[in-house]
Design a protein around this motif. Structure first.
Motif, PDB file in Angstrom:
ATOM      1  N   LEU A  13      52.426  44.601  39.970  1.00 46.23           N
ATOM      2  CA  LEU A  13      53.881  44.701  39.920  1.00 46.23           C
ATOM      3  C   LEU A  13      54.455  44.966  41.312  1.00 46.23           C
ATOM      4  CD1 LEU A  13      56.574  44.886  38.400  1.00 46.23           C
ATOM      5  CD2 LEU A  13      56.093  47.321  38.032  1.00 46.23           C
ATOM      6  N   VAL A  14      53.877  45.909  42.028  1.00 45.35           N
ATOM      7  CA  VAL A  14      54.343  46.215  43.387  1.00 45.35           C
ATOM      8  C   VAL A  14      54.213  44.981  44.278  1.00 45.35           C
ATOM      9  CG1 VAL A  14      53.892  47.602  45.442  1.00 45.35           C
ATOM     10  CG2 VAL A  14      53.828  48.673  43.182  1.00 45.35           C
ATOM     11  N   ALA A  15      53.086  44.286  44.167  1.00 38.37           N
ATOM     12  CA  ALA A  15      52.873  43.077  44.972  1.00 38.37           C
ATOM     13  C   ALA A  15      53.896  41.999  44.623  1.00 38.37           C
ATOM     14  CB  ALA A  15      51.457  42.556  44.759  1.00 38.37           C
ATOM     15  N   THR A  29      51.775  33.658  54.440  1.00 42.73           N
ATOM     16  CA  THR A  29      50.519  34.407  54.546  1.00 42.73           C
ATOM     17  C   THR A  29      50.679  35.808  53.978  1.00 42.73           C
ATOM     18  OG1 THR A  29      49.865  33.150  56.505  1.00 42.73           O
ATOM     19  CG2 THR A  29      48.726  35.232  56.097  1.00 42.73           C
ATOM     20  N   GLY A  30      51.788  36.449  54.289  1.00 43.23           N
ATOM     21  CA  GLY A  30      52.034  37.785  53.774  1.00 43.23           C
ATOM     22  C   GLY A  30      52.162  37.802  52.263  1.00 43.23           C
ATOM     23  N   ALA A  31      52.841  36.787  51.703  1.00 43.80           N
ATOM     24  CA  ALA A  31      53.045  36.729  50.254  1.00 43.80           C
ATOM     25  C   ALA A  31      51.729  36.594  49.508  1.00 43.80           C
ATOM     26  CB  ALA A  31      53.979  35.570  49.906  1.00 43.80           C
ATOM     27  N   HIS A  32      50.889  35.640  49.960  1.00 44.01           N
ATOM     28  CA  HIS A  32      49.631  35.480  49.212  1.00 44.01           C
ATOM     29  C   HIS A  32      48.652  36.613  49.519  1.00 44.01           C
ATOM     30  CE1 HIS A  32      48.037  32.813  52.693  1.00 44.01           C
ATOM     31  NE2 HIS A  32      47.208  33.844  52.632  1.00 44.01           N
ATOM     32  N   SER A  33      48.738  37.195  50.701  1.00 40.13           N
ATOM     33  CA  SER A  33      47.825  38.295  51.032  1.00 40.13           C
ATOM     34  C   SER A  33      48.109  39.531  50.180  1.00 40.13           C
ATOM     35  CB  SER A  33      47.934  38.650  52.516  1.00 40.13           C
ATOM     36  OG  SER A  33      47.523  37.589  53.334  1.00 40.13           O
ATOM     37  N   ILE A  34      49.381  39.889  50.052  1.00 41.55           N
ATOM     38  CA  ILE A  34      49.699  41.116  49.320  1.00 41.55           C
ATOM     39  C   ILE A  34      49.500  40.952  47.821  1.00 41.55           C
ATOM     40  CG2 ILE A  34      52.184  40.645  49.023  1.00 41.55           C
ATOM     41  CD1 ILE A  34      52.601  43.667  49.635  1.00 41.55           C
ATOM     42  N   THR A  35      49.788  39.765  47.286  1.00 36.30           N
ATOM     43  CA  THR A  35      49.582  39.564  45.844  1.00 36.30           C
ATOM     44  C   THR A  35      48.091  39.484  45.503  1.00 36.30           C
ATOM     45  OG1 THR A  35      49.954  37.185  46.174  1.00 36.30           O
ATOM     46  CG2 THR A  35      51.817  38.496  45.397  1.00 36.30           C
ATOM     47  N   ILE A  36      47.322  38.823  46.342  1.00 34.56           N
ATOM     48  CA  ILE A  36      45.875  38.763  46.110  1.00 34.56           C
ATOM     49  C   ILE A  36      45.270  40.154  46.251  1.00 34.56           C
ATOM     50  CG2 ILE A  36      43.687  37.928  47.067  1.00 34.56           C
ATOM     51  CD1 ILE A  36      45.078  35.273  47.645  1.00 34.56           C
ATOM     52  N   GLY A  38      46.790  43.011  45.632  1.00 39.56           N
ATOM     53  CA  GLY A  38      47.186  43.785  44.454  1.00 39.56           C
ATOM     54  C   GLY A  38      46.359  43.439  43.233  1.00 39.56           C
ATOM     55  N   VAL A  39      46.208  42.152  42.967  1.00 44.23           N
ATOM     56  CA  VAL A  39      45.425  41.723  41.804  1.00 44.23           C
ATOM     57  C   VAL A  39      43.944  42.018  42.027  1.00 44.23           C
ATOM     58  CG1 VAL A  39      44.753  39.736  40.392  1.00 44.23           C
ATOM     59  CG2 VAL A  39      47.113  39.974  41.165  1.00 44.23           C
ATOM     60  N   GLY A  40      43.476  41.858  43.268  1.00 48.18           N
ATOM     61  CA  GLY A  40      42.078  42.173  43.563  1.00 48.18           C
ATOM     62  C   GLY A  40      41.774  43.640  43.343  1.00 48.18           C
ATOM     63  N   LEU A  41      42.712  44.513  43.724  1.00 47.22           N
ATOM     64  CA  LEU A  41      42.540  45.949  43.479  1.00 47.22           C
ATOM     65  C   LEU A  41      42.458  46.229  41.983  1.00 47.22           C
ATOM     66  CD1 LEU A  41      42.480  48.896  44.434  1.00 47.22           C
ATOM     67  CD2 LEU A  41      44.991  48.838  44.487  1.00 47.22           C
ATOM     68  N   SER A  42      43.349  45.617  41.213  1.00 46.14           N
ATOM     69  CA  SER A  42      43.318  45.791  39.761  1.00 46.14           C
ATOM     70  C   SER A  42      42.015  45.281  39.161  1.00 46.14           C
ATOM     71  CB  SER A  42      44.496  45.048  39.117  1.00 46.14           C
ATOM     72  OG  SER A  42      45.717  45.654  39.433  1.00 46.14           O
ATOM     73  N   CYS A  43      41.529  44.156  39.673  1.00 45.16           N
ATOM     74  CA  CYS A  43      40.281  43.587  39.166  1.00 45.16           C
ATOM     75  C   CYS A  43      39.102  44.506  39.473  1.00 45.16           C
ATOM     76  CB  CYS A  43      40.063  42.202  39.781  1.00 45.16           C
ATOM     77  SG  CYS A  43      38.606  41.344  39.153  1.00 45.16           S
ATOM     78  N   GLY A  44      39.040  45.000  40.703  1.00 39.74           N
ATOM     79  CA  GLY A  44      37.944  45.893  41.077  1.00 39.74           C
ATOM     80  C   GLY A  44      37.935  47.168  40.257  1.00 39.74           C
ATOM     81  N   LEU A  45      39.105  47.758  40.064  1.00 39.21           N
ATOM     82  CA  LEU A  45      39.185  48.986  39.267  1.00 39.21           C
ATOM     83  C   LEU A  45      38.892  48.711  37.793  1.00 39.21           C
ATOM     84  CD1 LEU A  45      42.323  50.715  40.853  1.00 39.21           C
ATOM     85  CD2 LEU A  45      39.915  51.353  41.127  1.00 39.21           C
ATOM     86  N   LEU A  98      43.050  36.642  39.532  1.00 43.14           N
ATOM     87  CA  LEU A  98      42.617  36.617  40.934  1.00 43.14           C
ATOM     88  C   LEU A  98      42.190  35.215  41.344  1.00 43.14           C
ATOM     89  CD1 LEU A  98      41.978  38.151  43.545  1.00 43.14           C
ATOM     90  CD2 LEU A  98      39.721  38.695  42.585  1.00 43.14           C
ATOM     91  N   MET A  99      41.444  34.519  40.477  1.00 43.28           N
ATOM     92  CA  MET A  99      41.016  33.158  40.778  1.00 43.28           C
ATOM     93  C   MET A  99      42.219  32.213  40.872  1.00 43.28           C
ATOM     94  SD  MET A  99      37.762  33.346  41.170  1.00 43.28           S
ATOM     95  CE  MET A  99      38.144  34.950  41.894  1.00 43.28           C
ATOM     96  N   VAL A 100      43.204  32.417  39.998  1.00 44.75           N
ATOM     97  CA  VAL A 100      44.417  31.599  40.045  1.00 44.75           C
ATOM     98  C   VAL A 100      45.169  31.826  41.361  1.00 44.75           C
ATOM     99  CG1 VAL A 100      46.682  31.222  38.995  1.00 44.75           C
ATOM    100  CG2 VAL A 100      44.671  31.465  37.538  1.00 44.75           C
ATOM    101  N   HIS A 101      45.263  33.085  41.777  1.00 44.33           N
ATOM    102  CA  HIS A 101      45.927  33.387  43.042  1.00 44.33           C
ATOM    103  C   HIS A 101      45.249  32.681  44.221  1.00 44.33           C
ATOM    104  CE1 HIS A 101      48.120  36.521  40.915  1.00 44.33           C
ATOM    105  NE2 HIS A 101      48.779  36.810  42.017  1.00 44.33           N
ATOM    106  N   VAL A 102      43.924  32.744  44.250  1.00 44.56           N
ATOM    107  CA  VAL A 102      43.187  32.108  45.350  1.00 44.56           C
ATOM    108  C   VAL A 102      43.386  30.596  45.318  1.00 44.56           C
ATOM    109  CG1 VAL A 102      40.891  31.679  46.300  1.00 44.56           C
ATOM    110  CG2 VAL A 102      41.497  33.974  45.480  1.00 44.56           C
TER     111      VAL A 102
END
Length: 204
Positions: A13-15, A29-36, A38-45, A98-102
């Motif tokens: 949500l923040v991303a 670059t900033g848009a895809h970096s911050i959203t990836i 955010g979702v990557g953090l959620s995926c890892g947790l 995460l895969m969709v974002h990438v």
């Protein structure tokens, strides 16, 4: 673990907010970096939570995070019910997202709405997480509506195309039918069980 669950839900949500409101400032670059991120953090947790359930026998969590309305005995809350099934769904949702974002980095490379698209799919992830993690019907309905709203925005993303507008309208109408059935189901639970619609039974 409550802070972990909050981070899983809120990171996308923040991303999405940052990419949506400040997309021009941070660039593609900033848009895809911050959203990836955010979702990557959620995926890892989420994977960490699933590991805790599968290998450490962690007890299910069913708790209220925030109560936003109390009226005549009716309590409407933001809360999480996290058990083995929820943890598995959290991993599925965040990993696929995460895969969709990438993939979107290349797919939307030349599109002028690049930042907006990343904001939408990150917001979709947040809505899905709120749906699968909800411990009450009101939050479940909020998650369902969020998924429907972002689906509407994504289907009609290229709003200058008549085909996209038509598909957008069709998706909107189908979702409204689902909403009607959802509300009837909640009302039936309240009517025939006497339970508050603001809390679901544990799935364990």
């Amino acid at each position: 673990m409550q802070s972990t669950y909050l981070t899983i839900a809120l990171a996308p949500l923040v991303a999405a907010i940052v990419a949506g409101l400040f997309g021009r400032s941070i660039g593609r670059t900033g848009a895809h970096s911050i959203t990836i991120a955010g979702v990557g953090l959620s995926c890892g947790l989420s994977m960490y939570v699933l590991y805790k359930f599968l290998y450490e026998g962690m007890a299910p969590f069913n708790g209220t995070v925030y109560t936003w309305l109390l009226s005549d005995g009716l309590s409407m809350q933001v809360g999480f019910l996290v058990d083995h099934l929820t943890a598995m769904m959290m991993v599925v949702v965040t990993f696929v997202s995460l895969m969709v974002h990438v993939y979107t980095i290349g797919y939307m490379h030349d599109d002028p709405g690049y930042q907006r698209f990343f904001s939408y799919i990150s917001l979709f992830t947040f809505s899905m997480l709120m749906l699968v993690m909800a411990n009450n019907f009101m939050q479940l309905f909020f998650g369902w509506e969020g998924v429907g709203l972002v689906s509407y925005l994504l289907i009609g993303f290229w709003y200058t195309r008549p085909s996209a507008v038509f598909a957008n309208l069709k998706a909107f109408l189908v979702n409204r039918i689902g909403d009607f059935g959802f509300v009837l189901g909640i009302a039936a639970v309240l009517r025939y069980t006497g339970r508050s619609t603001t809390r679901r039974c544990s799935r364990t």
